[in-house]
Structure formats: structure tokens, C-alpha cells
Design a protein around this motif. Structure first.
Motif, PDB file in Angstrom:
ATOM      1  N   VAL A  61     -13.661 -24.435 -69.965  1.00  0.00           N
ATOM      2  CA  VAL A  61     -14.585 -23.918 -70.981  1.00  0.00           C
ATOM      3  C   VAL A  61     -15.644 -23.074 -70.279  1.00  0.00           C
ATOM      4  O   VAL A  61     -15.982 -23.341 -69.131  1.00  0.00           O
ATOM      5  CB  VAL A  61     -15.257 -25.052 -71.776  1.00  0.00           C
ATOM      6  N   ALA A  62     -16.146 -22.101 -70.972  1.00  0.00           N
ATOM      7  CA  ALA A  62     -17.064 -21.138 -70.359  1.00  0.00           C
ATOM      8  C   ALA A  62     -18.497 -21.640 -70.347  1.00  0.00           C
ATOM      9  O   ALA A  62     -19.436 -20.913 -70.626  1.00  0.00           O
ATOM     10  CB  ALA A  62     -16.980 -19.808 -71.105  1.00  0.00           C
ATOM     11  N   HIS A  63     -18.638 -22.889 -70.070  1.00  0.00           N
ATOM     12  CA  HIS A  63     -19.976 -23.470 -69.957  1.00  0.00           C
ATOM     13  C   HIS A  63     -19.806 -24.810 -69.268  1.00  0.00           C
ATOM     14  O   HIS A  63     -18.680 -25.250 -68.992  1.00  0.00           O
ATOM     15  CB  HIS A  63     -20.637 -23.615 -71.320  1.00  0.00           C
ATOM     16  N   ARG A  64     -20.854 -25.497 -69.056  1.00  0.00           N
ATOM     17  CA  ARG A  64     -20.775 -26.808 -68.411  1.00  0.00           C
ATOM     18  C   ARG A  64     -19.842 -27.713 -69.217  1.00  0.00           C
ATOM     19  O   ARG A  64     -20.046 -27.918 -70.415  1.00  0.00           O
ATOM     20  CB  ARG A  64     -22.172 -27.412 -68.353  1.00  0.00           C
ATOM     21  N   PRO A  65     -18.822 -28.276 -68.594  1.00  0.00           N
ATOM     22  CA  PRO A  65     -17.852 -29.072 -69.356  1.00  0.00           C
ATOM     23  C   PRO A  65     -18.468 -30.371 -69.855  1.00  0.00           C
ATOM     24  O   PRO A  65     -19.166 -31.058 -69.117  1.00  0.00           O
ATOM     25  CB  PRO A  65     -16.737 -29.352 -68.340  1.00  0.00           C
ATOM     26  N   ALA A  66     -18.189 -30.656 -71.120  1.00  0.00           N
ATOM     27  CA  ALA A  66     -18.775 -31.834 -71.748  1.00  0.00           C
ATOM     28  C   ALA A  66     -17.947 -33.073 -71.439  1.00  0.00           C
ATOM     29  O   ALA A  66     -16.749 -32.985 -71.191  1.00  0.00           O
ATOM     30  CB  ALA A  66     -18.840 -31.637 -73.260  1.00  0.00           C
ATOM     31  N   THR A  67     -18.596 -34.206 -71.489  1.00  0.00           N
ATOM     32  CA  THR A  67     -17.876 -35.476 -71.375  1.00  0.00           C
ATOM     33  C   THR A  67     -17.070 -35.704 -72.642  1.00  0.00           C
ATOM     34  O   THR A  67     -17.562 -35.470 -73.748  1.00  0.00           O
ATOM     35  CB  THR A  67     -18.874 -36.626 -71.200  1.00  0.00           C
ATOM     36  N   LEU A  68     -15.830 -36.132 -72.468  1.00  0.00           N
ATOM     37  CA  LEU A  68     -15.008 -36.486 -73.622  1.00  0.00           C
ATOM     38  C   LEU A  68     -15.143 -37.979 -73.889  1.00  0.00           C
ATOM     39  O   LEU A  68     -15.178 -38.777 -72.964  1.00  0.00           O
ATOM     40  CB  LEU A  68     -13.536 -36.146 -73.353  1.00  0.00           C
ATOM     41  N   TYR A  69     -15.218 -38.326 -75.171  1.00  0.00           N
ATOM     42  CA  TYR A  69     -15.349 -39.726 -75.562  1.00  0.00           C
ATOM     43  C   TYR A  69     -14.217 -40.106 -76.497  1.00  0.00           C
ATOM     44  O   TYR A  69     -13.573 -39.258 -77.119  1.00  0.00           O
ATOM     45  CB  TYR A  69     -16.690 -39.967 -76.279  1.00  0.00           C
TER      46      TYR A  69
END
Lengths: 237, 237
Positions: free
Chosen positions: B202-210
DNA sequence: GCAAAAGTGTTGAACGTACACCCATGT
DNA sequence: ACATGGGTGTACGTTCAACACTTTTGC
């Protein structure tokens, strides 16, 4: 008007009537069945819905016919339709629950054939059909709903003290006792109670009598629904 | 087994299916009626209940027959029984609502005779019977329930980011946007989310998946029900 | 470097919770 | 006088709500 071919289950309406008389137990209105199936066993008031009446209307009609109780708050609960729940065949029951203050509605006149009685909610007899399951659902719905909608007032006389209101909440929720100070603060902060006088002839400091102000309540609900929400989400834990 | 004489209404089951695809609108699954009454008009999936199936079972069967959609969360909503709501005679409808994530359940295969389509919830066509009322009730029930029960997860893929979860809540509740910081804190505090990884590419800081942890949720509910209650009463205002 | 979305620190106000105390009435 | 239930002051910790800020990725 043609009616197409398809199987037709029977439809009944049943009512779980909760009563409160100021004590530490909720009561439940039951009738003793006068005919088969389950003759002689206790059951919820109810019966087959007529072709020209709404469901709630039918529930109230059956309730009055069988127990004499009328003029009360009633709401649909859930529809029970599992095949086999009634030995007469496929019977679908639209269950309702109702709330009533026992001092306004006397002991429930017994009708012609069947006996009618108020039972303590935590001391019920064996019940016909799946009526135990219906009562269990109604009880948990009542406990849940009393927390976020002011339905508790239906169980009290028109005028009541904060002490009586607190006793009702403790009874319905089944908790030992919560703090008087905080109960008062919270309930009065909502603004849905209206002072209407003071107690007379009691052997202690007379309490302020209150009445539920439905107009104020509706205004609050509208404000919440149409406007800024106070809490976004919660999960009620 | 004898069956006693009484009038027999017809009983149908209908389903309000809400779908979510990550956008800013909820979707609703409708079918175009192929026969009278209301031929050609849009309506909820549903039909007559069979004599040997439970109500929820019938709702899911009709839904799959008419739209191809299956394997989803479904719950009973309310039973509509006002005389005159169906021109064919006395028809009582046990309405259900269902939740589904659109990326798992593709565009709803059209069946033989009738068309099937997802509509945006705030741009619905004219509807048959009293289906507009059923949808309205289902919508307000969804909005109410999403606040205190984690049913929202049924509308998301198995793994999701907190940003996606927040967008869903904003969509369902119809509020502009609530504070990211506070949303995160509150939802994580409950402990019902479980980390399962991070976004990729992804073109930004990758988010944590829950992932939603149902076991933890059930444990919390039991604690509340059997134990000390956090808030005695509330009125949700 | 820049855009975009993820994620964090912190603070003042509001609310929940608990405890101690005073008040008015009938007997 | 005292028993009884009504009613109040206050203090401490937690949660709510808002704002400003840092971090990590792809282009």
C-alpha cells in the motif's frame, strides 16, 4: 381475490405478562389449560389470531378473554415457529410481552373454565409447549431494555418515589442494591422525571413523588437520533 | 393428530439483506417480482414458509432460491401481520435481516424469471407490499444493534484494518466522521480484536490487520451477564 | 521529497463510584 | 428519643473528547 395454493400453518399470539407490586420479585401471569393438549398444565395466555385483527390486537384480545387483564403496555417479542413445538401440528406463535402495575390491575379475575394466577418469576410451575423458552427470552429482553428505554415506568403506579423506582430496577436487573446517591443523580440528570408532590402519612421523612414525563423523553430521543451522538460505540460491556 | 377448526392465514418469510463493499453506502439486495401481485416491482427476497422448516431456515432457503446468496448472518427482525398488507388475503410475514460482505459474495446471480440487484440503501426504488416499512425497521435495528453488539464484523472481510472498521461504523451510523484516536482506543480496549498481520503493498504506512475474536467476545458477555454490572442504567441518551 | 494513511501523547472536562453524613416524619 | 427511609456534600479515579504530533510506506 384468488388465493394461491400452499401449506397453511396455524398462527397463535401469546403474551408474557410481567407484573410488579413493589416487592422484590417480578410476577408472571399464567393460565391453567382447560383442554388438550397439555390439559391442566400452566401456560401463557394466548390463542389463535383472527383473520381481521392485527397481531398485537389479537394478543390483547386473548389476554382479556382469558384473564380479564387489559389496558397495558404490550410489545412484540419474537416469533416461535420450530416444527414440532405444538403437538397439534404446525403452529407458529407470535409472542409478545406486556408490563403492568399490580396495584392498578387487581388479582386477575379467573374466567369460566380455567384458573388464572400470578406466579413469582423465580418460582414458576412446569409449563406447556415451549412456553418456558418464551418466558426466558422475554425476561432477558426486559432486563436489557430497561437499561436503555424507560419501560420500567409501566410497572409502577403513575406517581412514585425515587426509592420505589430504585427498588424496581434492582428487582428487574436482579442486583443486590446499587448506590442511592448515584442512582438519584443519574436518573434526575436525564430530566425525564417531573415532581408532582410529596408523600403523606409515612413514618419517615416524606419522599418527593415523581411522574414520568413522556414529552421530555421523546424530545431527548429525537435530539439523539437526529443529532450529535454522545458515544459512538460501546459494545455494552 | 387432529387439527382443530380455525382460520388459517398464510405465513411468509422475508429477508432484508444488507451488503457492504467498503464504500460510503450500505447496499440492499432486492428482486424484481415476476408475477402478480406487484408484478415488475422491486421487493424483498422471500416467500411462503414450508410446513417442515424453521422460520430462519425458510428465510435462508428462499434467499438462496431467489438470489443465489447463501452462508450469511441472519436474525429475526419482526413479524408484520396487519390485515390488508397483502392483496392476496391475510398474509403474515416474519421478516429477517441479514448481513454480508460484498467482496465475499459476488454480485448475486440473477435467477430464472426475476432480476436481482444490489441497491444503495439511500436510493431505493418503489417497493411492493409494505416492504418499505420493513426496510426502515431493519435499518434502525441495524444502527441500534451495531452499537452494543459486534455484528458489524459480519459486513467486513475476515481480516480488516481499524481504518476500514471505522469507515464501516461511520457508514452504518451515518455520521460524518469520528475521532480516529478515540475510536482506536475504545475498540482495542475491549480486547475483542486480534492482530493477524500487516497490510502489503500500500502506498502509505501499512496498517495492522485484525480479526474479530469471538471467543473473547463471548467471555466478556458472560462476565457482564453473570457478574457485576458496570453501569446500572443509562437510557442511552 | 512528497502524499497518504497509520498510529501515538497529552490534556481539561465530564462522569462513575464510593463513603459519610444530615433531614423530616410517625410512634 | 429513636427508627426509618429521604436526601445531600464531596473526593478520587476513570473515561470522553479534542487536538497536535510522529511514523512508515510507494511513487
Amino acid at each position: 381475490m384468488p388465493t394461491y395454493e400452499h401449506p397453511r400453518p396455524s398462527v397463535t399470539v401469546d403474551v408474557v405478562v410481567f407484573g410488579y407490586d413493589g416487592g422484590s420479585h417480578l410476577k408472571l401471569l399464567l393460565i391453567q389449560r382447560g383442554s388438550e393438549p397439555f390439559q391442566g398444565q400452566w401456560a401463557l395466555p394466548g390463542g389463535f389470531v383472527e383473520m381481521d385483527e392485527d397481531l398485537e390486537e389479537g394478543a390483547l384480545r386473548e389476554l382479556e378473554e382469558e384473564t380479564g387483564v387489559k389496558d397495558l403496555f404490550v410489545e412484540q417479542l419474537y416469533t416461535f415457529g420450530k416444527p414440532g413445538r405444538d403437538p397439534r401440528g404446525r403452529v407458529i406463535s407470535v409472542a409478545h410481552y406486556a408490563l403492568v402495575n399490580l396495584s392498578n390491575h387487581p388479582a386477575a379475575a379467573s374466567s369460566d373454565a380455567s384458573r388464572v394466577e400470578w406466579f413469582s418469576l423465580d418460582d414458576l410451575p412446569e409449563l406447556a409447549f415451549d412456553h418456558d423458552q418464551i418466558i426466558e427470552l422475554a425476561t432477558s429482553r426486559l432486563r436489557a431494555k430497561v437499561r436503555y428505554q424507560p419501560i420500567g415506568f409501566e410497572l409502577l403506579p403513575e406517581e412514585f418515589t425515587l426509592g420505589e423506582l430504585q427498588a424496581l430496577y434492582e428487582t428487574v436487573l436482579g442486583v443486590p442494591e446499587f448506590n442511592k446517591r448515584n442512582f438519584r443523580t443519574r436518573i434526575l440528570r436525564t430530566g425525564i422525571l417531573e415532581e408532582v408532590g410529596r408523600q403523606k402519612n409515612v413514618a419517615h421523612r416524606p419522599a418527593t413523588l415523581y411522574r414520568f414525563n413522556e414529552v421530555t423523553y421523546r424530545r431527548l430521543v429525537e435530539q439523539r437520533d437526529s443529532g450529535v451522538l454522545r458515544r459512538a460505540l460501546d459494545f455494552e460491556i
